[in-house]
Write an enzyme that holds these catalytic residues in place. Structure first.
Site, mmCIF file in Angstrom:
data_model
loop_
_atom_site.group_PDB
_atom_site.id
_atom_site.type_symbol
_atom_site.label_atom_id
_atom_site.label_comp_id
_atom_site.label_asym_id
_atom_site.label_seq_id
_atom_site.Cartn_x
_atom_site.Cartn_y
_atom_site.Cartn_z
ATOM 1 C CB VAL A 194 -29.080 0.610 -1.865
ATOM 2 C CG1 VAL A 194 -29.577 -0.562 -1.038
ATOM 3 C CG2 VAL A 194 -29.829 1.883 -1.456
ATOM 4 N N GLY A 195 -25.582 1.769 -2.599
ATOM 5 C CA GLY A 195 -24.770 2.475 -3.599
ATOM 6 C C GLY A 195 -24.338 1.506 -4.682
ATOM 7 C CE LYS A 254 -4.525 0.928 0.593
ATOM 8 N NZ LYS A 254 -5.713 0.159 0.230
HETATM 9 P P1 NAD Z 1 -20.873 3.782 -2.606
HETATM 10 O O1 NAD Z 1 -20.351 5.088 -2.112
HETATM 11 O O2 NAD Z 1 -21.281 3.648 -4.021
HETATM 12 O O3 NAD Z 1 -22.133 3.335 -1.715
HETATM 13 C C1 NAD Z 1 -22.216 3.546 -0.358
HETATM 14 C C2 NAD Z 1 -23.643 3.941 -0.046
HETATM 15 O O4 NAD Z 1 -23.786 4.044 1.367
HETATM 16 C C3 NAD Z 1 -24.047 5.301 -0.627
HETATM 17 O O5 NAD Z 1 -25.240 5.144 -1.373
HETATM 18 C C4 NAD Z 1 -24.220 6.185 0.605
HETATM 19 O O6 NAD Z 1 -25.219 7.163 0.425
HETATM 20 C C5 NAD Z 1 -24.607 5.178 1.641
HETATM 21 N N1 NAD Z 1 -24.376 5.602 3.021
HETATM 22 C C6 NAD Z 1 -23.397 6.377 3.523
HETATM 23 N N2 NAD Z 1 -23.572 6.570 4.831
HETATM 24 C C7 NAD Z 1 -24.687 5.888 5.175
HETATM 25 C C8 NAD Z 1 -25.386 5.710 6.393
HETATM 26 N N3 NAD Z 1 -24.995 6.268 7.530
HETATM 27 N N4 NAD Z 1 -26.485 4.927 6.379
HETATM 28 C C9 NAD Z 1 -26.926 4.369 5.234
HETATM 29 N N5 NAD Z 1 -26.309 4.512 4.053
HETATM 30 C C10 NAD Z 1 -25.210 5.275 4.026
HETATM 31 O O7 NAD Z 1 -19.753 2.708 -2.211
HETATM 32 P P2 NAD Z 1 -19.623 1.209 -2.745
HETATM 33 O O8 NAD Z 1 -18.589 1.162 -3.793
HETATM 34 O O9 NAD Z 1 -20.963 0.637 -2.996
HETATM 35 O O10 NAD Z 1 -18.977 0.510 -1.457
HETATM 36 C C11 NAD Z 1 -19.771 0.182 -0.333
HETATM 37 C C12 NAD Z 1 -18.888 -0.440 0.752
HETATM 38 O O11 NAD Z 1 -18.237 -1.603 0.250
HETATM 39 C C13 NAD Z 1 -17.759 0.486 1.228
HETATM 40 O O12 NAD Z 1 -17.546 0.246 2.603
HETATM 41 C C14 NAD Z 1 -16.562 0.010 0.439
HETATM 42 O O13 NAD Z 1 -15.342 0.263 1.111
HETATM 43 C C15 NAD Z 1 -16.832 -1.480 0.370
HETATM 44 N N6 NAD Z 1 -16.207 -2.157 -0.771
HETATM 45 C C16 NAD Z 1 -16.506 -1.782 -2.047
HETATM 46 C C17 NAD Z 1 -15.931 -2.441 -3.117
HETATM 47 C C18 NAD Z 1 -16.269 -2.086 -4.547
HETATM 48 O O14 NAD Z 1 -15.999 -2.881 -5.449
HETATM 49 N N7 NAD Z 1 -16.869 -0.937 -4.793
HETATM 50 C C19 NAD Z 1 -15.023 -3.498 -2.893
HETATM 51 C C20 NAD Z 1 -14.735 -3.879 -1.570
HETATM 52 C C21 NAD Z 1 -15.348 -3.197 -0.521
#
Ligand code: NAD
Length: 351
Positions: free
Chosen positions: A178-179, A80
């Site tokens: 639900v992102g 990292k």
């Molecule tokens: P994203 O930002 O697209 O989605 C996150 C969602 O969570 C958003 O819609 C946001 O509005 C919502 N959110 C934020 N705070 C909140 C709260 N207090 N209550 C309810 N909802 C809330 O992110 P993502 O890419 O979908 O990733 C989601 C999680 O998964 C993160 O923790 C990320 O680190 C992890 N992750 C993602 C990936 C990937 O491929 N994108 C891979 C490994 C881990």
């Protein structure tokens, strides 16, 4: 602790400090372990309180990458990097080209990607100086569907272990966030007939899953107390904590978010209560698998299939946890360490 004591504490192999006064670039690249393959891990751009904090963050994050890749069965090590500074900086070319030059000196022992504070565009600058960078525009694309599929398969494995059947039809699953990942996760779950209860701070995103998959919406603070089979944290970290444990009424915790446990003792508490926890870095490895696929020119189908293997990995992990009486987060570390040791032992033979 002195610097070398810190480096030695978790067996890190190498730490590189790079300084480029012309643009104010100050970067640290930490390589934890390369037994399985080149160290892979993103670049975090962050205004740390002091240099020591940045150094420790690089050590901590690189070690996490070793474990994540090892459990996922990938031939990658853990690394990292951190860049110290304000990540809103507008003159980014010099900073990220300087970083690219630092990465290039490692000749492929370390491969970088985006992380907190860095973007696909920043990686294009890095790529002007080194080929050891992934997650570029026009490469493997949005990892979220692969991550979501891995989480879905992981939830099925947890159901199999906890309920004796991996059929999710009629099961109630709460999804927080639900992102990108959460949406695709809901799609997979609804496809199998699960009952979804969802929340997000973004009302439009909630509306979309209510409309597309017939989910029931609850407020952001209400999600923890919903009685359900599975809670799938897919927004923030640290949502298993002293407060939420007081109200949680689920059998399984399994979602996409990183750093789900506020502290390790919360993993011990889940174990004590018989709530099955699918460790975050095991169940959400689909994103890393997608990057690995990009490096190895896998077809999208192959990356998806690899993410699907999270099912068998988790079943093995749950069995180990049960057999040894270990909380699942500890069983995950054990699986990673066993693989590194096993593959490392093979390398003693000259071929
Ligand atoms: P994203 O930002 O697209 O989605 C996150 C969602 O969570 C958003 O819609 C946001 O509005 C919502 N959110 C934020 N705070 C909140 C709260 N207090 N209550 C309810 N909802 C809330 O992110 P993502 O890419 O979908 O990733 C989601 C999680 O998964 C993160 O923790 C990320 O680190 C992890 N992750 C993602 C990936 C990937 O491929 N994108 C891979 C490994 C881990």
């Amino acid at each position: 602790m002195e610097f070398f004591e810190l480096i030695n504490e978790h067996g890190h192999e190498q730490v590189v400090f790079w300084n480029e006064p012309s643009c104010g670039y100050r970067g640290i690249i930490a390589i934890h372990n390369t037994v399985l393959g080149p160290a892979l891990g993103g670049t975090r751009f962050w205004q740390y309180n002091n240099d020591r904090e940045a150094f420790i963050d690089a050590l901590r994050l690189s070690r996490g990458m070793t474990y994540k890749a090892a459990v996922a069965g990938l031939n990658l090590g853990g690394g990292k990097s951190v860049i110290i500074g304000d990540n809103r900086a507008t003159d980014r070319e010099a900073i990220f080209r300087a970083h690219g030059r630092a990465v290039e000196t490692l000749k492929g022992r370390y491969i970088t990607a985006e992380d907190v504070g860095t973007s696909v565009d920043d990686m294009e600058f890095v790529a002007m100086e080194t080929e050891h960078v992934t997650g570029r525009a026009a490469a493997s694309g949005d990892p979220s569907p692969v991550t979501a599929y891995g989480v879905y398969r992981g939830i099925k494995a947890a159901a199999k272990h906890r309920f004796g059947s991996d059929d999710l039809s009629g099961r109630t699953i709460t999804v927080q966030g639900v992102g990108h990942v959460g949406y695709y996760l809901c799609q997979n779950l609804a496809g199998e007939g699960a009952r979804l209860v969802v929340t997000d701070i973004d009302a439009a995103r909630v509306q979309k899953v209510v409309h597309d998959f017939g989910a029931t919406a609850v407020g952001p603070d209400e999600i923890y107390a919903v009685e359900a089979d599975v809670y799938a944290p897919s927004a923030l970290g640290a949502t298993i904590n002293d407060d939420t444990l007081k109200v949680l009424k689920v059998q399984v915790v399994a979602g996409a978010a990183n750093n789900v446990l506020a502290e390790e003792r919360h993993g011990d508490e889940l174990h004590r209560r018989g709530i099955l926890y699918a460790p975050d870095y095991v169940i959400n490895a689909g994103g890393l698998i997608n990057v690995c696929g990009e490096l190895n020119q896998w077809t999208p189908e192959r990356s998806m299939r690899k993410a699907g293997e999270i099912y068998t990995t988790l079943l093995r992990l749950f069995e180990l946890s049960e057999a040894e009486g270990l909380p699942t987060y500890q069983a995950a570390d054990r699986l990673a360490e066993d693989r590194i040791q096993g593959v490392g032992a093979l390398q003693r033979t000259w071929v």
